[in-house]
Scaffold this active site. Structure first.
Site, PDB file in Angstrom:
ATOM      1  CD  GLU A  91      36.915  44.677  44.093  1.00 39.13           C
ATOM      2  OE1 GLU A  91      36.786  45.921  44.117  1.00 39.13           O
ATOM      3  OE2 GLU A  91      37.957  44.098  44.443  1.00 39.13           O
ATOM      4  CB  CYS A 111      43.120  44.615  34.400  1.00 43.86           C
ATOM      5  SG  CYS A 111      43.326  45.889  33.126  1.00 43.86           S
ATOM      6  CB  CYS A 118      45.555  50.464  38.252  1.00 39.92           C
ATOM      7  SG  CYS A 118      43.849  49.927  38.153  1.00 39.92           S
ATOM      8  N   GLY A 162      39.261  45.617  34.687  1.00 41.65           N
ATOM      9  CA  GLY A 162      39.386  45.277  33.277  1.00 41.65           C
ATOM     10  C   GLY A 162      39.340  46.480  32.358  1.00 41.65           C
ATOM     11  CD  GLU A 163      40.532  49.423  27.955  1.00 48.10           C
ATOM     12  OE1 GLU A 163      39.603  49.785  27.184  1.00 48.10           O
ATOM     13  OE2 GLU A 163      41.108  50.195  28.745  1.00 48.10           O
ATOM     14  CG  ASN A 293      41.796  57.122  47.794  1.00 50.08           C
ATOM     15  OD1 ASN A 293      41.972  58.145  48.441  1.00 50.08           O
ATOM     16  ND2 ASN A 293      40.650  56.859  47.186  1.00 50.08           N
ATOM     17  CB  CYS A 334      38.185  49.046  40.427  1.00 49.36           C
ATOM     18  SG  CYS A 334      36.697  50.003  40.145  1.00 49.36           S
TER      19      CYS A 334
END
Length: 344
Positions: A91, A111, A118, A162-163, A293, A334
């Protein structure tokens, strides 16, 4: 065949010379692709026929498939779900602000950091993105914004799925391409990379990109809380992280952003705010408070203490902002759109 989006201008010039092409032809192609959004070599009108044939025989511009585009009618926030060549999905989010358009890029498919709040980590890491896949997100999104609004993306945040520091070498190549004056020409100070705290890459990033910005996903003032919501803290605890960031600050002399997601009854008390302020004293930084959210897969709730939390930080001489909410109508966090498609 060479992938055009994999190379900085200097690298492309070197390949052109090996093919007995003029260096300036590489610059011309670079400008056609990145500044004029032309992806068909035949339409590059100032390239000689002889050079054009060599280019067509040796180079290609990869396509990035678009599965879905969601646009929030209230604020023009645009989420694009891409399909990669191996059918994996990522995304990208584009947001409009007073200063222009900003894009949030992904660096991995999934991730492995496992942050409990997350959406990106709902689906585990499959692989790193190649440098051209990071570049292509910006390239395609910039085409879309240019066609729809007659404007270009001017700011980049690497905070998507992702990191980033877990895929540092490909990130490094992509950032060099982003800042190329004859390409996208995005100023280094308009680029921000976020990390959840992989401290072994922080000083490397400072050396490689001293003018780019750094954001740190902190989300807790102590190890007890951070261990519960961010597994990375069990490897790199807060004292190690802050210690490395103090070194980073001395090297680059730039302000660090600390991202702090307020979670009800987890990290949002006045005591938490005071502890956070003590932790950050003396650092050139500010805290960006993020309002949560709701994600159906997680049990966390939005804090009602944002105003008081910010007030407490300010009273302790910590600069603080509250992130402007964007894309509420399209679930712009994300990973949400990708997870929806993967789970259907």
């Amino acid at each position: 065949m060479h992938n055009i989006l994999s190379f900085s201008l200097v690298e492309l010039e070197g390949i052109f010379e090996k093919l007995n092409l003029k260096k300036f032809s590489a610059k011309q192609v670079y400008q056609w692709v990145y500044q004029k959004h032309v992806t068909e070599f035949e339409k590059m009108s100032n390239i000689s026929k002889t050079a054009m044939q060599v280019i067509k025989d040796n180079f290609y511009i990869p396509k990035l498939g678009i599965i879905d585009i969601l646009v929030d009618k209230k604020d023009n926030t645009t989420k694009i779900l891409f399909e990669l060549e191996d059918k994996q999905k990522i995304e990208t989010v584009v947001m409009e602000f007073d200063y222009g358009f900003s894009i949030c890029l992904s660096t991995q498919v999934g991730c492995n950091m496992g942050c409990k709040f997350c959406a990106s980590g709902l689906l585990k890491k499959v692989r790193d993105l190649h440098e051209y896949e990071i570049v292509n997100q910006l390239f395609v999104a910039n085409q879309y914004i240019n066609e729809k609004f007659n404007k270009n993306i001017s700011n980049v945040v690497v905070m998507g799925i992702g990191e980033p520091f877990d895929n540092y070498e490909n990130l490094k190549k992509a950032l060099k391409i982003f800042t190329e004056p004859f390409g996208l020409g995005i100023g280094a100070r308009h680029i921000t990379v976020s990390t959840c705290g992989l401290i072994d890459k922080i000083l490397t990033y400072a050396k490689d990109f001293p003018q780019c910005n750094l954001a740190v996903s902190l989300h807790a003032p102590n190890d007890t809380i951070r261990n519960k919501i961010m597994p990375v803290n069990t490897v790199y605890n807060i004292n190690k992280l802050i210690g490395e960031l103090r070194k980073y600050s001395k090297v680059v002399n730039r302000r660090i952003t600390f991202e702090y997601l307020l979670l009800e009854n987890v990290n949002d008390s006045k005591e938490n705010a005071n502890e956070l302020a003590n932790l950050l004293q003396g650092l050139n930084c500010y805290v960006n408070i993020i309002l949560y959210n709701k994600i159906s897969e997680h049990d966390f709730a939005r804090s009602k203490n944002a105003s008081q939390f910010a007030k407490t930080l300010k009273s302790n001489n910590i600069n603080v902002t509250t992130r402007l909410e964007r894309g509420l109508e399209i679930e712009a966090a994300c990973g949400q759109l990708r997870a929806k498609y993967e789970n259907n």
